[in-house]
Design a protein around this motif. Structure first.
Motif, PDB file in Angstrom:
ATOM      1  N   ASP A  85       0.844  -1.199   0.000  1.00 36.59           N
ATOM      2  CA  ASP A  85       0.000   0.000   0.000  1.00 36.59           C
ATOM      3  C   ASP A  85       0.877   1.245   0.000  1.00 36.59           C
ATOM      4  OD1 ASP A  85      -1.743   2.116   0.539  1.00 36.59           O
ATOM      5  OD2 ASP A  85      -3.024   0.903   1.836  1.00 36.59           O
ATOM      6  N   ILE A  86       0.824   2.019  -1.073  1.00 36.01           N
ATOM      7  CA  ILE A  86       1.659   3.212  -1.210  1.00 36.01           C
ATOM      8  C   ILE A  86       1.357   4.243  -0.129  1.00 36.01           C
ATOM      9  CG2 ILE A  86       0.048   4.326  -2.804  1.00 36.01           C
ATOM     10  CD1 ILE A  86       3.909   4.704  -2.719  1.00 36.01           C
ATOM     11  N   ILE A  87       0.116   4.283   0.374  1.00 35.86           N
ATOM     12  CA  ILE A  87      -0.218   5.258   1.409  1.00 35.86           C
ATOM     13  C   ILE A  87       0.567   4.982   2.685  1.00 35.86           C
ATOM     14  CG2 ILE A  87      -2.050   6.025   2.978  1.00 35.86           C
ATOM     15  CD1 ILE A  87      -3.956   6.071   0.709  1.00 35.86           C
ATOM     16  N   GLN A  88       0.668   3.714   3.053  1.00 32.84           N
ATOM     17  CA  GLN A  88       1.458   3.368   4.230  1.00 32.84           C
ATOM     18  C   GLN A  88       2.931   3.668   4.011  1.00 32.84           C
ATOM     19  OE1 GLN A  88       0.627  -0.394   6.184  1.00 32.84           O
ATOM     20  NE2 GLN A  88      -1.351  -0.550   5.143  1.00 32.84           N
ATOM     21  N   VAL A  89       3.421   3.350   2.831  1.00 37.81           N
ATOM     22  CA  VAL A  89       4.826   3.627   2.523  1.00 37.81           C
ATOM     23  C   VAL A  89       5.110   5.125   2.618  1.00 37.81           C
ATOM     24  CG1 VAL A  89       6.584   3.562   0.708  1.00 37.81           C
ATOM     25  CG2 VAL A  89       5.087   1.584   1.065  1.00 37.81           C
ATOM     26  N   ALA A  90       4.239   5.939   2.017  1.00 35.08           N
ATOM     27  CA  ALA A  90       4.441   7.389   2.023  1.00 35.08           C
ATOM     28  C   ALA A  90       4.397   7.948   3.440  1.00 35.08           C
ATOM     29  CB  ALA A  90       3.381   8.065   1.145  1.00 35.08           C
TER      30      ALA A  90
END
Length: 470
Positions: A232-237
């Motif tokens: 999940d890119i949101i968690q990464v960001a």
């Protein structure tokens, strides 16, 4: 208080005029476009910008704002002439300074007393020097015209707030007295004032916007990799953004950046480098990645639906960002055109931008709300993250759709909640619940059909040309 002239009634000019009036100055707003001038004279603002109507009407009623199309009237008794006209890109990316040149010529010819020319528009490095030469060339009364570069750092949708609460005020000039005079106008805002030369100010504005574009394109490229590894890119960001060396701003994956600033300024920056034979492979990649993002969303649809011929696709949001009616370089328009190339029927809704989009995409069916868009649609693409789309009753949306597929182009929905309702959900860099995700319909032998959607040479490009507003 001081009398200030503002030239150009676009986003920057209108906000600049209204906010200087709010600070107590008398403001003459000059606009030569007859349609826009007539609207302003009737009390109609030609743009949609939160809080601007209230500030504008209050200061208009109190007599601090005057609108005119006559330069002699507009410059009368003014100490400053703020140039806030459009600098649209030409086909090769070079900023078109036609309106800057015209404004400068008119200032020089109409000024009845010395005046400080202040460049608000985003312009190439060296424009301040050019403006100084033009003022000297066209001046008729022997007056001095110091030139100050005072670039804006306003976000559409938050422009009034940004003007009144800046994190900095940048003032570039070779004449220190002129720089101090402009800086004095901003003192009530209690913000850091940075004084430098014209060229440093001009370059700093370009670098700021190009760097923001770079961050967004980088996170969008990472999002593609996240898709492949079910991350999940949101968690990464969020995790990366906790590092104080980076911060979390401009780290949202989506359909790409648009509007009047980033696309134009990235192209202008590349052109400036080309003129001096400097290669900028990173900045060129930033531009290319952004051009590909609409194709990423369409490819996701192809993976889920197979052929898109005859499909009805709903598009939620048309403006390039929420709380604005600006459609310049809006991702939604590129998505719609790609879908139409695939043979889709398009239904769309936006709270503010439908009238403008209808002029260039008349074949789209424009709806009264998101629920009408969803009715009978084979899929929805969320293109602009308006707050009202976050508050939708998604169970009703689900019941109205022919097939419950959502491509969340701004990652505003919770994948798990969408799955629980029954949606097949795809975000940008977040697939959703893996076991609930539909298997791709296309066979591997047909994957080549989707490759053009990510090829730079087939990405639709639309150049904007506006006389007013940077």
């Amino acid at each position: 208080m001081t009398t200030i002239s503002v030239i150009g009634a676009g986003y920057v000019g209108l906000v600049t005029a209204a906010c200087f009036a709010e600070l107590g100055h008398r403001v003459n707003l000059l606009e030569i476009d007859h349609e826009r001038l007539n609207a302003l004279e009737r009390g109609i603002l030609p743009i949609s910008e939160p809080n601007l109507p209230e500030v504008w009407q209050r200061n208009l009623a109190e007599g601090r704002i005057r609108v005119t199309g006559n330069y002699i009237e507009g410059l009368l008794n003014s100490r400053f002439a703020f140039i806030a006209v459009g600098t649209p890109s030409t086909k090769n990316g070079k900023p078109n300074l036609k309106w800057v040149r015209l404004a400068v010529k008119n200032i020089a010819e109409a000024a009845s007393e010395p005046i400080i020319a202040v460049i608000k528009s985003t312009v190439p490095v060296g424009t301040g020097d050019l403006v100084a030469r033009l003022l000297t060339c066209h001046g008729r009364n022997g007056h001095s015209f110091p030139v100050v570069s005072n670039p804006e750092f306003l976000r559409e949708g938050l422009a009034v707030f940004d003007f009144m609460h800046p994190n900095k005020v940048l003032v570039g000039a070779s004449d220190r007295n002129a720089a101090d005079a402009v800086a004095e106008l901003y003192k009530p805002l209690d913000a850091p004032i940075i004084i430098c030369d014209n060229r440093t100010a001009e370059m700093s504005k370009y670098v700021s916007n190009v760097f923001l574009a770079t961050r967004i394109s980088f996170v969008n490229e990472v999002a593609r990799l996240c898709d492949e590894y079910d991350v999940d890119i949101i968690q990464v960001a969020k995790i990366v953004g906790t590092d104080p060396r980076f911060g979390g701003g401009y780290m949202s994956a989506g359909l790409g950046w648009g509007g009047s600033c980033l696309p134009k300024d990235v192209k202008g920056f590349i052109h400036m480098a080309k003129v001096r034979k400097v290669n900028l492979p990173l900045v060129r990649a930033v531009k290319r990645i952004n051009q590909q993002q609409p194709g990423v969303a369409v490819r996701k649809l192809r993976q889920l639906l197979g052929s898109l011929e005859g499909r009805t696709i709903g598009v939620l949001g048309l403006s390039f960002k929420p709380d604005s009616d600006d459609i310049r370089e809006a991702s939604s328009i590129f998505v719609i055109r790609l879908l139409e190339q695939q043979g889709c029927r398009i239904r769309a809704y936006d709270p503010a931008a439908m009238k403008a989009v209808a002029k260039i995409l008349p074949q789209v069916t424009y709806c009264n709300d998101a629920y009408e868009v969803a009715k009978g649609s084979d899929a929805l693409i969320l293109a602009t993250e308006w707050d009202e789309f976050k508050e939708l009753d998604m169970t009703i949306i689900y019941s109205l759709m022919h097939q419950p597929i959502i491509i969340d182009g701004r990652n505003i929905y919770d994948p798990e909640k969408m799955s629980q309702i029954g949606f097949i959900y795809e975000g940008m860099g977040r697939h959703g619940i893996r076991e609930k995700r539909a298997e791709p319909v296309l066979l591997s032998s047909a994957q080549k059909d989707m490759e053009p959607l990510l090829r730079n040479d087939l990405v639709i490009s639309r150049e904007s040309s506006y006389k007013s507003g940077s």
